[in-house]
Design an enzyme around this catalytic site. Sequence first.
Site, PDB file in Angstrom:
ATOM      1  N   THR A  97       0.797  -1.215   0.000  1.00  0.00           N
ATOM      2  CA  THR A  97       0.000   0.000   0.000  1.00  0.00           C
ATOM      3  C   THR A  97       0.834   1.272   0.000  1.00  0.00           C
ATOM      4  OG1 THR A  97      -1.576  -1.214   1.319  1.00  0.00           O
ATOM      5  CG2 THR A  97      -1.847   1.135   1.268  1.00  0.00           C
ATOM      6  N   LYS A 132       2.692  -8.572  13.561  1.00  0.00           N
ATOM      7  CA  LYS A 132       1.471  -7.845  13.224  1.00  0.00           C
ATOM      8  C   LYS A 132       0.356  -8.427  14.083  1.00  0.00           C
ATOM      9  CE  LYS A 132      -1.496  -6.187   9.527  1.00  0.00           C
ATOM     10  NZ  LYS A 132      -1.910  -6.202   8.134  1.00  0.00           N
ATOM     11  N   THR A 157       2.008  -4.986   4.682  1.00  0.00           N
ATOM     12  CA  THR A 157       2.131  -5.239   6.116  1.00  0.00           C
ATOM     13  C   THR A 157       2.003  -6.714   6.505  1.00  0.00           C
ATOM     14  OG1 THR A 157      -0.218  -4.813   6.322  1.00  0.00           O
ATOM     15  CG2 THR A 157       1.261  -3.006   6.886  1.00  0.00           C
ATOM     16  N   ASP A 158       1.196  -7.473   5.765  1.00  0.00           N
ATOM     17  CA  ASP A 158       0.802  -8.802   6.239  1.00  0.00           C
ATOM     18  C   ASP A 158       1.966  -9.668   6.727  1.00  0.00           C
ATOM     19  OD1 ASP A 158      -1.646  -7.952   5.499  1.00  0.00           O
ATOM     20  OD2 ASP A 158      -2.248  -9.841   4.559  1.00  0.00           O
TER      21      ASP A 158
END
Lengths: 474, 428
Positions: free
Chosen positions: B86, B240, B161-162
Site C-alpha cells: 500500500t 502484526k 504489512t501482512d
Amino acid sequence: MDEKKDYKKIGFRCGIEIHQQLDTHKLFCKCPSIVHDNNPDITFTRKLRPVAGETGEIDAAAMHEVLKGKYYAYEACSTSSCLVEMDEEPPHPINEEAVRIVLEAAQHMNAKIVDEIQVMRKTVIDGSNVSGFQRTALVAYNGHIETSKGIVRIQSICVEEDAAKKIETTKEYTKYRLDRLGIPLIEIATDPDIKDPEHAKEVAEKLGMILRSTKVKRGIGSIRQDVNISIRGGARTEIKGFQDLKSIQKVIEKEVDRQIELIRKGKKINQEVRKAKPDFTTSFLRPMPGAARMYPETDVLPVKASFDGIEMSELIEDKIKRYVGKNKISPDLAKALAKSDKADLFDNAMKKFKNLKSPFVAETLVSAPREIRRKYNIDISSMADKDYIKILDYIDKGMIPKDAMLEVMIDFTKGKFDISKYKGISEEDLEKEVKDAIINNKGASTGALMGMIMAKFRGKVDGKRVMELLNKFS
Amino acid sequence: MAKEGDYIRIITEDEEFKGILMPRPELLEKGIKVIKLDTGYNLGIDEKRIKKIEVIEKYTPKVHKKRKISFNKKLPTVSIISLGGTISSKIDYRTGGVYADYTAEDFVEMCPELEKVANIRARKALSLMSEDINPNDWKDIAKIIFDELKTCDGIVVTQGTDTLHFTTAAMSFFLKDLGKPVIFTASQRSIDRGSSDAFMNLICAVSAAAKFDFAGVASCLHGTLNDDYCILNRGVKVRKMHTSRRDAFRPVNEMPLAKVFPDGKIEVLNKDYKKRSGNDCILDNKFEEKTALITIYPGMDPEIIDFYIRKGYKGIVLAATALGHVPVLVKKYSLEQYLKKAYDKGVAVVIASQTLYGRTHPYVYSNLRKLSIGLRCIYAEDMLPETAYIKLGWVLGNTNDIAEVRRMMLENIAGEINMRHQPSSFLY
C-alpha cells in the site's frame, strides 16, 4: 421592495438539497445512530495531509498548512463509535436497511434507480471525516414531485455518511465528536425548478413530509436543508443552516433583495456558501467548493438495486386524508396523529378494539400526553406502545372508565398502575351513594353533589351515569 | 471500442448517460458497465439495457512533471527500497485503479519533510503482495539490501504489512554483522486518503535510517492510534497483531527499541541493541525451504507430522500450547509416535509457543519432559513461532548436523532470544 416581486422576471433560479438522517444503525458499521453528549471515553489525534490530485500534483498551500503542524483532535464514546469511525477498520458492507429506506423514498419521488449502487469516496479535507473522505452513493435520479406550482424535478437521491460534529477550533487543532459520523443520510437534490420563495418552502415541506413517511430520525439536527439561489446578473449562492422551514421563505426573499441591491450598485456577487441567521439575513460562510474529487470506495462491494420487495409506507398526507375521511377525526388531530410516531399504533388499536371510537383513541395517543405535560408537568413520552395497548384494552373491556385515562397513564409511567384502584363500584352501590349524598347534603345543587361524588370515586365511575342518577333521585 | 478512462455516451432504450468508462474489478458480477457521471458519482448500468456505446473523447493519461530534488552534502543518504504494498502505490483518480510506481521524487513530493532529513534515493526493487512473498523473495530482498548498503547511511524498505515481520526476521539472519540500520515500514491505510498512516511511518523510518545510532533490522510503524510517534521494533521480536489498526505492529517479549517522532526526535526505550559500525555486512541468505510451521490445536490429526517427514522436510516448528505442550495421551491424537519418527529420521523439531508472549519451558511438566528429554525437541525459549520458523530454515540452510542445529537454535544471534523479561513488555 415592498411590492410583490415578479420572480420569473428577475430570472430567479432555485433548487433545494435536503439531508435527512435515517432511523437505522450506521451506514458502514453496526454502531447505533445516536447523537448524545456523554463524556467521551475515546480520544485520539490525527493529521490530514493533502494527497496527489488527478494530475499527480499536491496542492502546495494545503501542504504548507500541514507542515505548520495543525492537527485534528477527535473524541468518541464507545457506545456510539467503533474502529470503523476511527478509520482503523475497513467499512462493513453497506447497511441494507438504509438502502431500502432510500429506495422507498426514491419511489415516493417517482425516481429511476440505478441498476447497481456504487459507493464512492468524496474527498473531504476539513477533518470532519476521519478517513479524509465521505462515503456516498447515487441510488436514484430523474424523479419528480407535484406541487401547487407545478412539477419539481429531483436530480439525484443519494445515500451517504453523516460527518463528525465540529466542537472546538483553536490555532493548534480542530476538534470533532464522532457519534454523528457514519449515521446514514439520504441526500435529495432538486433541479432549479422552484418558482419563488414561498414555493421553496412548499417544496421543502413536501420533501420533508415524504421523508417523514419513511423510517427517518426525528428531532433537531436530523434534517438539514441547503438552498441554491441565483437571479439574472447575480451569482449562485448556497445557503445553509436554516433554523426551521418557516424561515426558508424569508431568508430567500432577503437573499434575492441582497443580490438585487448589489447588482443595482454595480457590485460583483461572488459564488459562495452563506449561512442563514436568525434575523433571516445571511452571512458569508466560505467560498463555493470546487467539484469534489470522487473515486471508488473499493472496500465496499457494489449493490444491486431494485424496487422489488420494497414496502411502501403510506405518505403522511394520505394518512391525514384517511383519518379525516374514514376515521372521522378532526383535521387538526388527524394531522397531529399522522405526523406523530403513534400513527401505526393508532391503526393497530383500531383493528384490535371494536368498542373504541377513533377520535377517542387518537386523543389518547396524541392529546393526552400533551395534556399531562401541561397540567401535571409529567413527561410520559417514554410510555411503551404495549402499555398504550394495555390501557386501551382495559377501556375497551369496560374495566377502566374513560374519565380515568390521564390518571391511568400517569400511574403507568410511574410504574404504579393497579387495576383494583379503578374497579368500578356496582350499580346498586352507586345508587346508594347517590341517594345518601342527596339526603346528607340537603339543598346542595346538582353540580355540587356531582363534584362530591366524582371526587370520592374519581376514576371509578362514569360521570355521565352519576349525572343520570342524580337527576333521577333528586 | 470504448476503453477504461474514455469519456463515453451510453444509450439505452429510454435513457442516455455521459461519463467516464470505469474499470470493473475482476470477480465482481459480470454484465454491468460502470460509468463515472459528470457529478463524480459512479453508476452501474445493466449491459442488457445498453443499446449503444459511443466514445466522445479518448483518454490519455496525464504525465505530471516531477520536481527535482537537490543533493545536500551535509545530510546522510537514505535509500528507500520498495517491494510493493500500500505504501508505495498510487491511485489513478480518474479510473480508481491502483498502480505502484514510486521514485525518490514521488516520496519527497508526498513528504517534503524528507528532504530536510536525508538525501533520498529510491529503488523500486520488487512489486509483491505481502501475502505472496516466499523464501526466494527473501533471498532476493537480502541481496538487494546488501548491494544498496554499500553506498548509503541507512536503508528504508517498504512492503505490504501482512508478512512484514517474516521479512524482517529473515533479514535479521540473512544480513550478518550489519553496521547500519535497515528499517522496514509499511502502511495500514491506503495513501489516497489524507489520513493515511503512510506519511508519518515513512518520515519516521527515514529519520531512523538517517540518524539513529543503531545497526540491525527493525520495523518502524505507528506506536499508537494517534499520528504522534512510531515505534522501532527489533525485526525478530515484532509481530502484526491486528488486521487493520495503524498501531498493529507490536513488540513481543521485549520493549520497543525506541520511539521515533515525526520531528526527528528519537527516544530510546530499550538499550539492548548494536550501534552503527564500519562493519561490512555478510550476506548469508541460504534458506532450507523444507521447513514447516504447524499450529497445535485440540483435535488435530497428528499424521500431519508424518506428511512432512515423508515429503522430506528437514525441520518443523510447532507452535505448541503455552509452555510447549502437544497432545500425547490419547493414541488417536498423540503426536508422540510421529515426533519419535522425526527424531529417528534426524528431522529437527522446534517448539515455540502459540501464546506468543512468554517463554517455553522444557521441564515444568512430565509431558514437557517427554518431548524435551525423550524426543529431543528443541525448546526455543521466548522466540516467536514465525521467527523460529525463519531461523530454523536459515540454520538448516547452513547445516544438516542436528547437534549444530540445536546449538544454533538456542544461541541468541539477532536478538531473537531475550533471557530477561520485564512485566512492562506484555501487551505493549
